[in-house]
Design a protein around this motif. Structure first.
Motif, PDB file in Angstrom:
ATOM      1  N   UNK A 248       0.806  -1.226   0.000  1.00 43.79           N
ATOM      2  CA  UNK A 248       0.000   0.000   0.000  1.00 43.79           C
ATOM      3  C   UNK A 248       0.837   1.273   0.000  1.00 43.79           C
ATOM      4  N   UNK A 249       1.960   1.221  -0.724  1.00 43.25           N
ATOM      5  CA  UNK A 249       2.796   2.412  -0.953  1.00 43.25           C
ATOM      6  C   UNK A 249       3.455   2.930   0.320  1.00 43.25           C
ATOM      7  N   UNK A 250       3.763   2.040   1.264  1.00 43.82           N
ATOM      8  CA  UNK A 250       4.458   2.472   2.483  1.00 43.82           C
ATOM      9  C   UNK A 250       5.936   2.745   2.237  1.00 43.82           C
ATOM     10  N   UNK A 294      -4.486  20.089   5.731  1.00 46.64           N
ATOM     11  CA  UNK A 294      -3.072  20.378   5.513  1.00 46.64           C
ATOM     12  C   UNK A 294      -2.161  19.216   5.843  1.00 46.64           C
ATOM     13  N   UNK A 295      -2.724  18.138   6.383  1.00 46.94           N
ATOM     14  CA  UNK A 295      -1.961  16.939   6.704  1.00 46.94           C
ATOM     15  C   UNK A 295      -2.551  15.743   5.957  1.00 46.94           C
ATOM     16  N   UNK A 296      -1.706  14.762   5.672  1.00 43.42           N
ATOM     17  CA  UNK A 296      -2.175  13.593   4.946  1.00 43.42           C
ATOM     18  C   UNK A 296      -3.305  12.899   5.710  1.00 43.42           C
ATOM     19  N   UNK A 297      -4.336  12.533   4.993  1.00 39.98           N
ATOM     20  CA  UNK A 297      -5.528  11.892   5.534  1.00 39.98           C
ATOM     21  C   UNK A 297      -5.211  10.444   5.931  1.00 39.98           C
ATOM     22  N   UNK A 298      -5.340  10.117   7.212  1.00 47.49           N
ATOM     23  CA  UNK A 298      -4.993   8.768   7.689  1.00 47.49           C
ATOM     24  C   UNK A 298      -5.949   7.702   7.156  1.00 47.49           C
ATOM     25  N   UNK A 342       3.337  10.998  -0.942  1.00 42.23           N
ATOM     26  CA  UNK A 342       1.923  10.849  -0.623  1.00 42.23           C
ATOM     27  C   UNK A 342       1.601   9.624   0.235  1.00 42.23           C
ATOM     28  N   UNK A 343       2.542   8.680   0.365  1.00 39.82           N
ATOM     29  CA  UNK A 343       2.360   7.492   1.202  1.00 39.82           C
ATOM     30  C   UNK A 343       1.006   6.830   0.974  1.00 39.82           C
TER      31      UNK A 343
END
Length: 470
Positions: A248-250, A294-298, A342-343
């Motif tokens: 998953x793109x980690x 403003x932060x990546x959506x968990x 983008x993780x």
């Protein structure tokens, strides 16, 4: 129970480090290459044994919420097996070389106690890699996992201790700072150890490099890949998809941006669709959902495709077999977050006029984020890869390969297996290579007198004098 204060936390870490030093001295005192090799094998089998590997992978996903179990099983196995291949037969004890010509004898020496700071993205594979390298070179090691990675790291150490017990080695050779983790505990560990190995956030890297202990740290990833007009488009699409979606793109080596030249743009998009890469033209919608505050959506980062699609509000708007999203954009820099890491199963997609324009876009992306780490290219013209190596601010150019699998070492390329990529001066790192066993070893040189080898001035300056005069 009252929370610990900083003094209590430091004392706790000091006790662990003292036990590690005692264990390391005994390990080194009775050392042999066979002993170091057996210890490394014990740590490797602790994570590779199939039942334990699966349990570690399941626990990692359960507690971190990142990645997926099948890919973590694969990562735990292949990264460890590859490392064991790399260090098999490598001398890390005793006399490494005895050169009569120079009069120098080089002797391998452990560093002492390694302090390893490891990320939540690989809470078993990365500490295992560090532990194996440390033991192979005669060191003890204390691991500082991220808060979410504590449970997986604890279980890994339980397995390692069981294996070390089978060969009569002290479990204090491999320890971790006690849960719950804290910045104070990690800081104390870094200050008390003999070398820091740091993989993870750039905040951790900065702290490691300013703690006062020699540190080997790695830079940020933001992989860009170019697809030019000579590429095998079907192969490129398949490799990029496999790489982008793995765990998953980690991975820091996951493709974050694709730059495709205009001549084959539409054909490549079709090839990507065949592999499950869905084209998205509304970049604004993705940005608003991926960075809602403003932060990546968990709910998006490192999630399975269906969860990622739902969280981005794209359910029913992309094909059912979608594995990742290719989002068209042309913006680069802090005001254009799609151009950064983008993780997640989201990649920015840039359309270049031609190859030169593609290289220009890639350079701008690296100047914004990810300089030093790596760049990829799919091409039939190898000279273009060499050109990137000559001019791009990067330590690795990955040619016609699935980037995630290739950068950290693969069985079909010559890179050493690692989960930590040094980024050189471009990325603010002391190393420009993959972290490996050499970074866990130091040497002593015995230096003897030899016949003098002093050149004349003419031998050194004759060519210069001929051109410039004396």
């Amino acid at each position: 129970m009252l929370p610990m204060n900083a003094h209590d936390e430091t004392a706790q870490v000091e006790a662990i480090m003292a036990r590690a030093r005692t264990a390391q001295r005994a390990y080194e005192t009775d050392a042999s290459q066979e002993r170091y090799d057996r210890a490394a094998q014990a740590a490797a089998w602790a994570i590779m044994e199939p039942t334990r590997n699966r349990r570690l992978a399941e626990l990692a996903v359960e507690t971190t919420g990142l990645g997926n179990v099948p890919d973590k099983i694969t990562k735990n196995h292949r990264k460890t097996l590859g490392l064991m291949r790399d260090i098999k037969g490598v001398a890390t004890h005793g006399i490494l070389s005895d050169d009569a010509a120079t009069g120098i004898t080089t002797i391998a020496r452990p560093i002492g106690v390694i302090g390893a700071v490891v990320p939540s993205t690989n809470p078993a594979a990365t500490p295992a890699n560090n532990i194996i390298n440390a033991l192979k070179c005669g060191n003890a090691v204390v691991v500082a996992p991220s808060p979410k990675g504590v449970a997986a790291c604890e279980l890994l150490l339980e397995y390692i201790h069981a294996e070390l017990g089978k060969i009569g080695l002290d479990p204090d050779l491999v320890q971790m700072i006690p849960a719950p983790g804290s910045k104070a505990k990690t800081q104390a560990m870094m200050e008390l150890c003999d070398r820091v190995i740091c993989t993870g956030s750039q905040n951790n890297v900065h702290r490691a490099q300013t703690c006062g202990t020699p540190a080997v740290a790695v830079g940020a990833g933001n992989v860009t890949v170019i697809v030019d007009e000579t590429a095998d488009l079907a192969a490129a699409a398949a490799k990029i998809t496999a790489s982008k979606t793995f765990d998953n793109a980690t991975s820091c080596s996951s493709e974050n941006s694709m730059i495709v030249v205009d001549a084959i743009y539409d054909e490549f998009i079709a090839a990507l669709a065949d592999e499950g890469g869905a084209l998205v033209r509304d970049a604004a919608q993705i940005v608003s959902r991926l960075w809602p505050d403003g932060h990546l959506n968990r709910e998006v980062i490192a999630q399975d495709a269906d969860k990622m699609i739902a969280a981005l509000g794209l359910a029913g708007q992309v094909p059912d077999d979608t594995k990742f999203l290719a989002v068209e954009t042309d913006g680069i820099g802090p005001d254009h977050p799609l151009s950064g890491e983008k993780l997640s199963r989201v990649a920015a997609l840039y359309r270049a006029r031609d190859y030169d324009h593609a290289a220009e876009i890639a350079a701008r992306i690296l100047a914004y984020q990810g300089a030093g780490h790596s760049i990829g290219i799919h091409t039939a013209r190898d000279e273009r890869a060499v050109e990137l190596g000559r001019h791009m601010p990067t330590c690795r150019v990955i040619v016609n390969q699935a980037h995630t699998f290739a950068t950290g070492g693969a069985f079909n390329n010559g890179m050493p297996f690692s989960l930590s990529m040094g980024c050189g001066g471009w990325g603010g790192n002391a190393i420009d290579e993959n972290l490996h066993w050499k970074h866990f070893l130091q040497t002593t040189k015995v230096v003897r007198e030899i016949p003098a080898n002093e050149p004349s001035l003419d031998e050194i300056f004759a060519e210069y004098w001929a051109e410039a005069g004396q």
